[in-house]
Design a protein around this motif. Structure first.
Motif, PDB file in Angstrom:
ATOM      1  N   GLN A 104      14.244  23.588 -46.624  1.00  0.00           N
ATOM      2  CA  GLN A 104      14.726  23.525 -45.246  1.00  0.00           C
ATOM      3  C   GLN A 104      14.078  22.367 -44.483  1.00  0.00           C
ATOM      4  O   GLN A 104      14.724  21.705 -43.663  1.00  0.00           O
ATOM      5  CB  GLN A 104      14.465  24.857 -44.521  1.00  0.00           C
ATOM      6  N   LEU A 154      18.027  30.810 -52.244  1.00  0.00           N
ATOM      7  CA  LEU A 154      17.944  32.129 -51.605  1.00  0.00           C
ATOM      8  C   LEU A 154      17.975  33.237 -52.661  1.00  0.00           C
ATOM      9  O   LEU A 154      17.214  34.209 -52.581  1.00  0.00           O
ATOM     10  CB  LEU A 154      19.099  32.284 -50.623  1.00  0.00           C
ATOM     11  N   THR A 195      29.888  26.179 -49.601  1.00  0.00           N
ATOM     12  CA  THR A 195      30.080  27.450 -48.905  1.00  0.00           C
ATOM     13  C   THR A 195      30.517  28.534 -49.878  1.00  0.00           C
ATOM     14  O   THR A 195      30.009  29.658 -49.837  1.00  0.00           O
ATOM     15  CB  THR A 195      31.119  27.286 -47.781  1.00  0.00           C
ATOM     16  N   GLN A 254      27.536  29.547 -51.838  1.00  0.00           N
ATOM     17  CA  GLN A 254      26.643  30.405 -51.061  1.00  0.00           C
ATOM     18  C   GLN A 254      27.156  31.833 -51.011  1.00  0.00           C
ATOM     19  O   GLN A 254      26.384  32.788 -51.144  1.00  0.00           O
ATOM     20  CB  GLN A 254      26.483  29.850 -49.644  1.00  0.00           C
ATOM     21  N   LEU A 303      25.242  35.014 -52.452  1.00  0.00           N
ATOM     22  CA  LEU A 303      24.941  36.138 -51.564  1.00  0.00           C
ATOM     23  C   LEU A 303      25.452  37.445 -52.165  1.00  0.00           C
ATOM     24  O   LEU A 303      24.765  38.471 -52.097  1.00  0.00           O
ATOM     25  CB  LEU A 303      25.541  35.907 -50.178  1.00  0.00           C
ATOM     26  N   ALA A 309      19.626  40.929 -42.849  1.00  0.00           N
ATOM     27  CA  ALA A 309      19.513  39.475 -42.718  1.00  0.00           C
ATOM     28  C   ALA A 309      20.578  38.773 -43.564  1.00  0.00           C
ATOM     29  O   ALA A 309      21.211  37.811 -43.109  1.00  0.00           O
ATOM     30  CB  ALA A 309      18.114  39.009 -43.118  1.00  0.00           C
ATOM     31  N   LEU A 310      20.782  39.249 -44.790  1.00  0.00           N
ATOM     32  CA  LEU A 310      21.800  38.641 -45.655  1.00  0.00           C
ATOM     33  C   LEU A 310      23.205  38.886 -45.114  1.00  0.00           C
ATOM     34  O   LEU A 310      24.083  38.025 -45.263  1.00  0.00           O
ATOM     35  CB  LEU A 310      21.679  39.184 -47.077  1.00  0.00           C
ATOM     36  N   PHE A 352      23.692  36.370 -42.423  1.00  0.00           N
ATOM     37  CA  PHE A 352      23.848  35.068 -43.065  1.00  0.00           C
ATOM     38  C   PHE A 352      25.241  34.938 -43.673  1.00  0.00           C
ATOM     39  O   PHE A 352      25.886  33.889 -43.565  1.00  0.00           O
ATOM     40  CB  PHE A 352      22.755  34.900 -44.127  1.00  0.00           C
ATOM     41  N   THR A 353      25.743  36.001 -44.295  1.00  0.00           N
ATOM     42  CA  THR A 353      27.079  35.991 -44.891  1.00  0.00           C
ATOM     43  C   THR A 353      28.144  35.796 -43.818  1.00  0.00           C
ATOM     44  O   THR A 353      29.077  34.999 -43.997  1.00  0.00           O
ATOM     45  CB  THR A 353      27.337  37.301 -45.668  1.00  0.00           C
ATOM     46  N   ALA A 390      27.776  34.361 -40.936  1.00  0.00           N
ATOM     47  CA  ALA A 390      27.668  32.981 -40.453  1.00  0.00           C
ATOM     48  C   ALA A 390      28.325  32.002 -41.421  1.00  0.00           C
ATOM     49  O   ALA A 390      29.013  31.064 -40.995  1.00  0.00           O
ATOM     50  CB  ALA A 390      26.199  32.614 -40.239  1.00  0.00           C
ATOM     51  N   ILE A 391      28.144  32.215 -42.710  1.00  0.00           N
ATOM     52  CA  ILE A 391      28.751  31.325 -43.704  1.00  0.00           C
ATOM     53  C   ILE A 391      30.271  31.439 -43.687  1.00  0.00           C
ATOM     54  O   ILE A 391      30.980  30.430 -43.729  1.00  0.00           O
ATOM     55  CB  ILE A 391      28.188  31.633 -45.110  1.00  0.00           C
TER      56      ILE A 391
END
Length: 171
Positions: A37, A70, A113, A116, A120, A152-153, A156-157, A159-160
């Motif tokens: 990051q 991740l 994407t 990811q 995930l 949290a995941l 994140f999912t 958001a993706i």
């Protein structure tokens, strides 16, 4: 620009956090994720100021790297079988293959994407397996649940997926 300053500060913070947790084997993959990051933030600054983008655009490749990093962190968190260097390296082949094609930024980001989302889903499956195993071997399995990580995941999912939709709506 303020956004560049913010990214430099973020890069310094996550680098410091990575240094703090590096000695703990269980969290080493999280430290690697933080270092990633930090590098991403610095590359965003360099490309945002046209320092490196005049030569070559690199940051789209980072979307192909986030998922595996991740996933490796979650594997280490649930004490899954350790992967060899060769097995871990296989997860980054797509990023290496895509490197010469970064002029197709939107396509690389779309593949990133999708990657990811796949990682995930694999992470959710790994956590579900961890919870099932913990329930089978421990009488106080609720104590070991990783609900914070699942939440949290999930965020994140979402958001993706929203980012993928946003990207597809662009001309």
């Amino acid at each position: 620009l303020p956004v560049h300053l913010l990214q430099i500060v973020f890069s310094c913070q996550v680098s410091f956090i990575a240094l703090l947790i590096w000695n703990q084997e269980r969290y080493r993959s999280l430290a690697v994720f933080f270092i990633f990051q930090a590098v991403l933030s610095l590359m965003n600054v360099l490309e945002g100021t046209n320092t490196t983008s005049q030569y070559y655009l690199v940051t789209p490749i980072f979307t192909l790297i986030i998922g595996p990093l991740l996933y490796f962190f979650i594997r280490s968190l649930v004490n899954d079988n350790a992967l060899t260097i060769k097995e871990k390296s296989a997860h980054f082949i797509l990023a290496l293959i895509a490197l010469p094609f970064t002029q197709y930024t939107q396509l690389i980001i779309a593949f990133g994407t999708l990657s990811q989302i796949i990682y995930l889903l694999l992470s959710f499956r790994l956590i579900a397996r961890y919870h099932a195993t913990t329930k089978a071997v421990a009488s106080d399995a609720d104590r070991y649940k990783l609900t914070w990580l699942v939440k949290a995941l999930t965020v994140f999912t979402i958001a993706i997926v929203l980012d993928l939709i946003r990207m597809k709506l662009q001309t």
